[in-house]
Design a protein around this motif. Structure first.
Motif, PDB file in Angstrom:
ATOM      1  N   ARG A 108      12.479  74.819-104.885  1.00  8.19           N
ATOM      2  CA  ARG A 108      13.514  73.837-104.455  1.00  8.19           C
ATOM      3  C   ARG A 108      13.809  73.308-105.895  1.00  8.19           C
ATOM      4  O   ARG A 108      15.090  73.299-105.917  1.00  8.19           O
ATOM      5  CB  ARG A 108      12.589  72.828-104.587  1.00  8.19           C
ATOM      6  N   SER A 157      16.315  67.969-104.733  1.00  8.27           N
ATOM      7  CA  SER A 157      15.245  67.258-104.814  1.00  8.27           C
ATOM      8  C   SER A 157      14.760  67.124-103.276  1.00  8.27           C
ATOM      9  O   SER A 157      15.072  67.949-102.611  1.00  8.27           O
ATOM     10  CB  SER A 157      16.082  65.468-105.020  1.00  8.27           C
ATOM     11  N   GLN A 158      13.650  66.582-103.662  1.00  7.47           N
ATOM     12  CA  GLN A 158      12.381  65.960-102.283  1.00  7.47           C
ATOM     13  C   GLN A 158      13.042  65.905-101.475  1.00  7.47           C
ATOM     14  O   GLN A 158      13.698  66.416-100.141  1.00  7.47           O
ATOM     15  CB  GLN A 158      10.873  65.559-102.445  1.00  7.47           C
ATOM     16  N   GLU A 159      13.643  64.742-101.705  1.00  9.53           N
ATOM     17  CA  GLU A 159      14.385  63.973-100.000  1.00  9.53           C
ATOM     18  C   GLU A 159      16.030  64.804 -99.808  1.00  9.53           C
ATOM     19  O   GLU A 159      15.840  65.297 -98.616  1.00  9.53           O
ATOM     20  CB  GLU A 159      15.395  62.952-100.954  1.00  9.53           C
ATOM     21  N   GLU A 160      16.762  66.247-100.522  1.00 13.56           N
ATOM     22  CA  GLU A 160      17.818  66.943 -99.892  1.00 13.56           C
ATOM     23  C   GLU A 160      17.233  68.378 -99.630  1.00 13.56           C
ATOM     24  O   GLU A 160      17.537  68.231 -98.174  1.00 13.56           O
ATOM     25  CB  GLU A 160      18.743  67.233-101.000  1.00 13.56           C
ATOM     26  N   ALA A 217      14.001  68.065 -97.684  1.00  7.93           N
ATOM     27  CA  ALA A 217      13.896  67.564 -97.000  1.00  7.93           C
ATOM     28  C   ALA A 217      14.786  66.982 -95.351  1.00  7.93           C
ATOM     29  O   ALA A 217      14.842  67.645 -94.127  1.00  7.93           O
ATOM     30  CB  ALA A 217      13.053  65.973 -97.254  1.00  7.93           C
ATOM     31  N   GLU A 218      15.670  67.312 -95.589  1.00  8.19           N
ATOM     32  CA  GLU A 218      17.235  66.792 -95.021  1.00  8.19           C
ATOM     33  C   GLU A 218      17.002  68.135 -94.286  1.00  8.19           C
ATOM     34  O   GLU A 218      17.539  67.525 -93.643  1.00  8.19           O
ATOM     35  CB  GLU A 218      17.962  65.978 -95.741  1.00  8.19           C
ATOM     36  N   SER A 243      10.497  64.551 -93.633  1.00  4.06           N
ATOM     37  CA  SER A 243      10.808  63.505 -94.231  1.00  4.06           C
ATOM     38  C   SER A 243      10.575  63.711 -95.887  1.00  4.06           C
ATOM     39  O   SER A 243       9.716  64.561 -95.983  1.00  4.06           O
ATOM     40  CB  SER A 243       9.716  61.910 -93.984  1.00  4.06           C
ATOM     41  N   ARG A 244      10.960  63.228 -96.404  1.00  7.09           N
ATOM     42  CA  ARG A 244      10.429  63.125 -98.179  1.00  7.09           C
ATOM     43  C   ARG A 244       9.074  62.992 -97.891  1.00  7.09           C
ATOM     44  O   ARG A 244       8.107  63.982 -99.454  1.00  7.09           O
ATOM     45  CB  ARG A 244      11.284  62.514 -99.246  1.00  7.09           C
ATOM     46  N   GLN A 245       8.181  62.534 -97.356  1.00  9.49           N
ATOM     47  CA  GLN A 245       6.721  62.243 -97.587  1.00  9.49           C
ATOM     48  C   GLN A 245       5.673  63.337 -97.395  1.00  9.49           C
ATOM     49  O   GLN A 245       5.627  63.814 -98.057  1.00  9.49           O
ATOM     50  CB  GLN A 245       6.063  61.277 -97.068  1.00  9.49           C
ATOM     51  N   LEU A 260       7.088  66.212 -97.181  1.00  8.88           N
ATOM     52  CA  LEU A 260       8.148  67.720 -98.119  1.00  8.88           C
ATOM     53  C   LEU A 260       6.817  67.778 -99.386  1.00  8.88           C
ATOM     54  O   LEU A 260       6.468  68.460-100.260  1.00  8.88           O
ATOM     55  CB  LEU A 260       9.074  67.220 -98.316  1.00  8.88           C
ATOM     56  N   SER A 261       6.861  66.229 -99.780  1.00  9.71           N
ATOM     57  CA  SER A 261       5.740  65.952-100.668  1.00  9.71           C
ATOM     58  C   SER A 261       4.082  66.427-100.955  1.00  9.71           C
ATOM     59  O   SER A 261       3.857  67.100-101.833  1.00  9.71           O
ATOM     60  CB  SER A 261       5.824  64.489-101.841  1.00  9.71           C
TER      61      SER A 261
END
Length: 140
Positions: free
Chosen positions: A10, A16-19, A21-22, A27-29, A31-32
């Protein structure tokens, strides 16, 4: 290994985690949680991650960095770093065993050495090189 490989890929890809995850459809959570080891993705999500990063599924899940590698993480599909070789007095090198195994190089095989001053040296098996030449000549 999976968590470390996921984080490394990544970051290497500047996501980013958000990118990420999308792109995966989570969700970003979630992926986290994958990155912390609290959760493991199902096989379909793993395949999607491997495709996003252009790595094999096996490498995404199981890749362990060899102590001889140069700080490089999971390699793209079909790409390898075999380590260093030393050039002898007469220009000879020893092709690492792992490379010989992957590319099925046997004693007695003829190899072609190609060079490009901007990109470096390539070594191909003679039969593979001649096969490419034949395809070019015949337009196949």
């Amino acid at each position: 290994m999976f968590q470390e490989n996921l984080i490394s890929l990544r970051k290497l890809n500047g996501l980013s985690q958000e990118e990420l995850a999308e792109k995966v459809g989570i969700s970003r959570q979630t992926l986290s949680k994958y990155e912390t080891g609290e959760a493991v993705p199902d096989i379909q999500k793993c395949k999607k991650l491997a495709n996003i990063f252009q790595v094999s599924l096996d490498d995404l899940v199981n890749y362990e960095k060899d102590e001889n590698e140069f700080g490089v993480g999971v390699p793209p599909k079909g790409k390898h770093i075999f380590g260093m070789v030393k050039v002898g007095d007469k220009g000879q090198i020893v092709i690492p065993a792992k490379a010989r195994k992957i590319f099925r190089i046997e004693p007695g095989d003829n190899l072609i050495v190609l060079g490009d001053e901007a990109q470096g040296i390539a070594i191909l098996k003679e039969k593979d090189f001649m096969g490419m030449v034949h395809k070019i000549r015949t337009g196949q």
